[in-house]
Motif scaffolding. Structure first.
Motif, PDB file in Angstrom:
ATOM      1  N   HIS A  65      41.515  37.078  37.247  1.00 44.59           N
ATOM      2  CA  HIS A  65      41.042  35.936  36.459  1.00 44.59           C
ATOM      3  C   HIS A  65      41.546  34.685  37.173  1.00 44.59           C
ATOM      4  CE1 HIS A  65      40.051  38.607  33.062  1.00 44.59           C
ATOM      5  NE2 HIS A  65      41.217  39.166  33.257  1.00 44.59           N
ATOM      6  N   PRO A  66      40.817  34.189  38.149  1.00 40.69           N
ATOM      7  CA  PRO A  66      41.357  33.120  38.993  1.00 40.69           C
ATOM      8  C   PRO A  66      41.276  31.734  38.361  1.00 40.69           C
ATOM      9  CG  PRO A  66      39.165  33.714  39.738  1.00 40.69           C
ATOM     10  CD  PRO A  66      39.492  34.645  38.605  1.00 40.69           C
ATOM     11  N   GLN A  67      41.513  31.672  37.067  1.00 37.57           N
ATOM     12  CA  GLN A  67      41.471  30.398  36.356  1.00 37.57           C
ATOM     13  C   GLN A  67      42.876  29.887  36.052  1.00 37.57           C
ATOM     14  OE1 GLN A  67      39.547  33.085  35.234  1.00 37.57           O
ATOM     15  NE2 GLN A  67      37.575  32.344  35.969  1.00 37.57           N
ATOM     16  N   LEU A  68      42.955  28.628  35.669  1.00 41.48           N
ATOM     17  CA  LEU A  68      44.219  28.000  35.311  1.00 41.48           C
ATOM     18  C   LEU A  68      44.446  28.135  33.816  1.00 41.48           C
ATOM     19  CD1 LEU A  68      43.447  26.638  38.083  1.00 41.48           C
ATOM     20  CD2 LEU A  68      44.596  24.586  37.231  1.00 41.48           C
ATOM     21  N   LEU A  92      42.604  29.960  45.968  1.00 42.12           N
ATOM     22  CA  LEU A  92      41.967  31.220  46.328  1.00 42.12           C
ATOM     23  C   LEU A  92      41.629  31.275  47.810  1.00 42.12           C
ATOM     24  CD1 LEU A  92      39.582  31.800  43.291  1.00 42.12           C
ATOM     25  CD2 LEU A  92      41.552  33.194  43.924  1.00 42.12           C
ATOM     26  N   ARG A  93      41.248  30.144  48.377  1.00 46.56           N
ATOM     27  CA  ARG A  93      40.942  30.116  49.810  1.00 46.56           C
ATOM     28  C   ARG A  93      42.194  30.372  50.652  1.00 46.56           C
ATOM     29  NH1 ARG A  93      37.892  25.487  48.064  1.00 46.56           N
ATOM     30  NH2 ARG A  93      35.645  25.907  48.082  1.00 46.56           N
ATOM     31  N   ARG A  94      43.368  30.090  50.084  1.00 48.55           N
ATOM     32  CA  ARG A  94      44.629  30.315  50.793  1.00 48.55           C
ATOM     33  C   ARG A  94      45.140  31.739  50.625  1.00 48.55           C
ATOM     34  NH1 ARG A  94      48.655  27.651  48.220  1.00 48.55           N
ATOM     35  NH2 ARG A  94      49.997  28.053  50.003  1.00 48.55           N
ATOM     36  N   LEU A  97      41.812  36.362  50.433  1.00 52.46           N
ATOM     37  CA  LEU A  97      40.764  37.149  49.803  1.00 52.46           C
ATOM     38  C   LEU A  97      39.396  36.884  50.432  1.00 52.46           C
ATOM     39  CD1 LEU A  97      41.664  36.837  46.009  1.00 52.46           C
ATOM     40  CD2 LEU A  97      41.533  38.971  47.312  1.00 52.46           C
ATOM     41  N   THR A  98      38.633  37.960  50.597  1.00 53.86           N
ATOM     42  CA  THR A  98      37.225  37.845  50.942  1.00 53.86           C
ATOM     43  C   THR A  98      36.382  37.771  49.687  1.00 53.86           C
ATOM     44  OG1 THR A  98      37.611  39.230  52.891  1.00 53.86           O
ATOM     45  CG2 THR A  98      35.315  38.889  52.219  1.00 53.86           C
ATOM     46  N   ALA A  99      36.741  38.581  48.690  1.00 53.25           N
ATOM     47  CA  ALA A  99      35.965  38.651  47.453  1.00 53.25           C
ATOM     48  C   ALA A  99      36.892  38.933  46.285  1.00 53.25           C
ATOM     49  CB  ALA A  99      34.897  39.740  47.544  1.00 53.25           C
ATOM     50  N   VAL A 100      36.491  38.441  45.134  1.00 55.13           N
ATOM     51  CA  VAL A 100      37.236  38.687  43.901  1.00 55.13           C
ATOM     52  C   VAL A 100      36.257  39.098  42.813  1.00 55.13           C
ATOM     53  CG1 VAL A 100      37.170  36.206  43.331  1.00 55.13           C
ATOM     54  CG2 VAL A 100      38.829  37.711  42.198  1.00 55.13           C
ATOM     55  N   PHE A 101      36.561  40.191  42.147  1.00 55.96           N
ATOM     56  CA  PHE A 101      35.820  40.582  40.952  1.00 55.96           C
ATOM     57  C   PHE A 101      36.320  39.703  39.817  1.00 55.96           C
ATOM     58  CE2 PHE A 101      34.540  43.980  43.546  1.00 55.96           C
ATOM     59  CZ  PHE A 101      33.551  44.725  42.906  1.00 55.96           C
ATOM     60  N   ASP A 102      35.471  38.776  39.420  1.00 54.43           N
ATOM     61  CA  ASP A 102      35.852  37.718  38.488  1.00 54.43           C
ATOM     62  C   ASP A 102      35.459  38.134  37.068  1.00 54.43           C
ATOM     63  OD1 ASP A 102      36.453  35.372  37.210  1.00 54.43           O
ATOM     64  OD2 ASP A 102      34.790  34.232  38.062  1.00 54.43           O
ATOM     65  N   ASN A 103      36.447  38.583  36.326  1.00 50.94           N
ATOM     66  CA  ASN A 103      36.229  38.977  34.929  1.00 50.94           C
ATOM     67  C   ASN A 103      36.823  37.900  34.033  1.00 50.94           C
ATOM     68  OD1 ASN A 103      35.889  42.466  34.431  1.00 50.94           O
ATOM     69  ND2 ASN A 103      35.760  41.474  36.414  1.00 50.94           N
ATOM     70  N   TRP A 104      35.974  36.970  33.604  1.00 50.57           N
ATOM     71  CA  TRP A 104      36.490  35.866  32.809  1.00 50.57           C
ATOM     72  C   TRP A 104      36.853  36.351  31.412  1.00 50.57           C
ATOM     73  CZ3 TRP A 104      31.615  36.020  34.928  1.00 50.57           C
ATOM     74  CH2 TRP A 104      30.588  36.352  34.053  1.00 50.57           C
ATOM     75  N   PHE A 105      37.277  35.434  30.554  1.00 51.84           N
ATOM     76  CA  PHE A 105      37.844  35.810  29.262  1.00 51.84           C
ATOM     77  C   PHE A 105      36.740  36.145  28.256  1.00 51.84           C
ATOM     78  CE2 PHE A 105      41.404  34.706  31.387  1.00 51.84           C
ATOM     79  CZ  PHE A 105      41.674  33.349  31.528  1.00 51.84           C
ATOM     80  N   GLN A 155      33.783  32.531  54.052  1.00 52.59           N
ATOM     81  CA  GLN A 155      33.525  32.124  52.672  1.00 52.59           C
ATOM     82  C   GLN A 155      34.298  33.005  51.690  1.00 52.59           C
ATOM     83  OE1 GLN A 155      29.252  32.746  53.002  1.00 52.59           O
ATOM     84  NE2 GLN A 155      28.889  30.538  52.848  1.00 52.59           N
ATOM     85  N   LEU A 156      34.309  32.573  50.458  1.00 53.10           N
ATOM     86  CA  LEU A 156      34.906  33.327  49.364  1.00 53.10           C
ATOM     87  C   LEU A 156      33.787  33.818  48.451  1.00 53.10           C
ATOM     88  CD1 LEU A 156      37.465  34.170  47.701  1.00 53.10           C
ATOM     89  CD2 LEU A 156      37.256  31.955  46.540  1.00 53.10           C
ATOM     90  N   ALA A 157      33.724  35.134  48.240  1.00 51.42           N
ATOM     91  CA  ALA A 157      32.662  35.719  47.422  1.00 51.42           C
ATOM     92  C   ALA A 157      33.186  36.074  46.040  1.00 51.42           C
ATOM     93  CB  ALA A 157      32.093  36.964  48.098  1.00 51.42           C
ATOM     94  N   PHE A 158      32.399  35.736  45.039  1.00 49.50           N
ATOM     95  CA  PHE A 158      32.707  36.115  43.657  1.00 49.50           C
ATOM     96  C   PHE A 158      31.763  37.225  43.230  1.00 49.50           C
ATOM     97  CE2 PHE A 158      35.028  32.276  43.775  1.00 49.50           C
ATOM     98  CZ  PHE A 158      35.883  32.243  42.683  1.00 49.50           C
ATOM     99  N   VAL A 159      32.317  38.304  42.692  1.00 51.30           N
ATOM    100  CA  VAL A 159      31.526  39.360  42.079  1.00 51.30           C
ATOM    101  C   VAL A 159      31.614  39.158  40.571  1.00 51.30           C
ATOM    102  CG1 VAL A 159      31.192  41.829  41.758  1.00 51.30           C
ATOM    103  CG2 VAL A 159      32.008  40.953  43.967  1.00 51.30           C
TER     104      VAL A 159
END
Length: 402
Positions: A65-68, A92-94, A97-105, A155-159
Motif C-alpha cells: 500500500h504505497p500511500q502515506l 517508490l522510484r528510490r 521496485l519494477t512493479a508493485v501490486f497496489d491494493n488500496w484500502f 519506469q515504475l509499474a502498478f498492478v
C-alpha cells in the motif's frame, strides 16, 4: 503526532486538483521518515552485489500500500473517507521496485467504515488511474510485457488489485467490469465471510460457495490472478482446487512458524505450490513473528521465508510486504475493529512483544534492499535471489494473465 508531517512537495498525487479544496487536507506523514536500524553485515563486494541484483532484476512487490498515512491517527476517520490517497511516487522510484501490486484500502475505507461498496471501488479505481496517468515514468501493467517494458525503460509499474471481491456482491459480470478497468488480481475475501467464501475472522469456514466457484471460473477465463491471502483455510484449499490456473497468496506467512489465523497452514502452502502458485511473505506489524523471535523484525519475517522455501520450493516464494508510509502499528490499532485483530492475530496466549515498526521492513522504499541484503548475507545464489525478488511472480503471471 505519530511522525513528521509531509512537506508540500511530498503531496505528489492528483496534481490537477487542489488539496484542502477539492479533497481533505489531513496532514500526512513525511515519506522519508525512518526508524529502522537494520543493516546487513556485508563487505564492499557484497554491497556491490546487492546493488547489481537490484539493478538487474525485475523486482516485484506482490502486495503493498504505497500511500502515506496520517501524521496524527486522530485524523483516521477523515483519512479513511478520503478517496484521493497520496502515493509516495518519489520514494517508490528510490526503492528498486519494477512493479508493485497496489491494493488500496478497498476494505476499510471509503464512505463507510465497514468497508467499500461497488460505487466506492469503481470511483476510487478511476481516480487512481487518473492520478497515475499524470505521473511521469509511471505506468499501469495489464500484461507481463508491460512489467518487462517498465524495467527496460526505467519506469515504475502498478498492478491494480483489490484485497476483497466482496464489492461485486452477487453480480458475476462485475468481475468483467473490473478487468476492463485494469484490475488484474483479486482477493476472494477479506477476513469476514462474503458471497464467495469464508474469511480468517470466521470461527467456521464453510469454504468456497457456489457463487465463489463461478467467480473463480470467471477470473480464470478473463486472466485475473486469484488471491486467498485473507481467506479461511477451507476456502483457500477449495480455491486452489477449483482454479484451472495457479493462484496466489500474495501476503501471508506460515502458521507452523507463528500460530495465528492470519498465517497459512502447511497443507494450504503445499497445495498452493503443487498447483504452481506463489506465496508472498508478509511483513505488516504483528503478523510474521516466530516462536523464537517474538519481537517482529526482518529476522522473524525471514523465518517464514526459510520455512516456506523448505516446504514449497524456492520457485514458489516471493515477497508481499504489505507496508505503508507512516505509523503502521498505530494504524492497525486504529482500525482494529475492522481488521479483527482480536481474532486473526490471536496467538493463543503466547507472549508477544509489541513493536512500533518492523525493523528492516518498515516501508516500501527500504523493503527490497534489505531483503536482498539479508539474502546475500545468508549465502543465497544470484539465481535464487532473482527468483524471489520477482522472477517467480513473472512466471506465475505468464501462466494466469490473458
Amino acid at each position: 503526532m505519530n511522525g513528521p508531517v509531509a512537506r508540500p512537495s511530498d503531496y505528489e498525487s492528483f496534481p490537477y486538483v487542489t488539496r484542502g479544496t477539492d479533497y481533505s487536507a489531513v496532514e500526512l506523514v513525511d515519506p522519508s521518515y525512518r526508524r529502522s536500524t537494520f543493516s546487513p553485515e556485508l563487505d564492499g563486494e557484497d554491497r556491490r552485489r546487492v546493488d547489481r541484483l537490484l539493478t538487474e532484476s525485475v523486482v516485484v512487490s506482490f502486495h503493498d500500500h504505497p500511500q502515506l498515512l496520517p501524521a496524527d491517527m486522530e485524523d483516521i476517520d477523515t483519512f479513511l473517507r478520503t478517496k484521493q490517497e497520496q502515493t509516495a511516487f518519489t520514494e517508490l522510484r528510490r526503492s528498486g521496485l519494477t512493479a508493485v501490486f497496489d491494493n488500496w484500502f478497498g476494505v476499510i475505507g471509503g464512505t463507510r467504515r465497514s468497508g467499500w461498496k461497488w460505487d466506492d471501488l469503481v470511483t476510487t479505481l478511476g481516480l487512481r488511474l487518473a492520478d497515475i496517468a499524470h505521473q511521469e515514468g509511471v505506468v499501469v501493467a495489464r500484461r507481463v510485457d508491460d512489467i518487462l517494458a517498465a524495467k527496460r525503460n526505467g519506469q515504475l509499474a502498478f498492478v491494480m488489485g483489490t484485497e476483497s471481491a466482496g464489492m461485486i456482491e452477487n453480480e458475476i459480470d462485475r468481475i468483467d467490469v473490473l478487468y476492463g478497468l485494469g484490475i488484474r488480481q483479486m482477493g476472494l475475501v477479506y477476513s469476514d465471510a462474503n458471497t464467495l467464501g469464508g474469511g480468517q475472522k470466521e470461527a467456521r469456514d464453510g469454504g468456497l460457495t457456489v457463487f465463489g466457484h463461478r467467480a473463480v471460473e470467471r477470473m480464470n477465463a478473463l486472466g485475473v490472478l486469484v488471491d486467498v491471502s485473507h481467506a479461511g483455510d477451507r476456502t483457500s484449499r477449495d480455491a486452489i482446487d477449483a482454479s484451472s490456473s495457479p493462484i496466489s497468496i500474495t501476503h501471508a506467512g506460515a502458521r507452523a512458524v507463528w500460530p495465528i489465523a492470519r498465517m497459512k497452514p502447511d497443507d494450504v502452502l503445499r497445495a498452493l505450490a503443487e498447483r504452481g502458485g506463489v506465496l508472498g511473505i508478509e511483513a505488516a506489524p504483528h503478523t510474521t513473528l516466530a516462536l523464537d523471535h517474538r519481537a517482529q523484525s526482518i529476522e522473524s519475517v525471514m523465518r517464514h521465508f526459510v520455512h516456506a522455501v523448505d516446504l514449497m520450493g524456492i520457485e514458489h516464494v516471493a515477497f508481499g510486504p504489505d507496508t505503508l508510509y507512516g505509523d503502521h502499528a498505530s494504524f492497525q490499532h486504529a482500525i482494529s475493529d475492522v481488521i479483527g485483530s482480536s481474532t486473526i492475530f490471536d496467538a493463543g496466549g503466547l507472549d508477544v512483544e509489541k513493536v512500533t515498526h518492523v525493523d528492516g521492513l518498515e516501508n516500501p522504499t527500504e523493503n527490497f534492499r534489505h531483503i536482498t541484503g539479508w539474502l546475500v548475507q545468508h549465502g543465497y545464489s544470484d539465481s535464487d535471489i532473482r527468483a524471489v525478488l520477482g522472477g517467480n511472480i513473472i512466471r506465475l503471471l505468464g501462466e494466469v494473465w490473458r
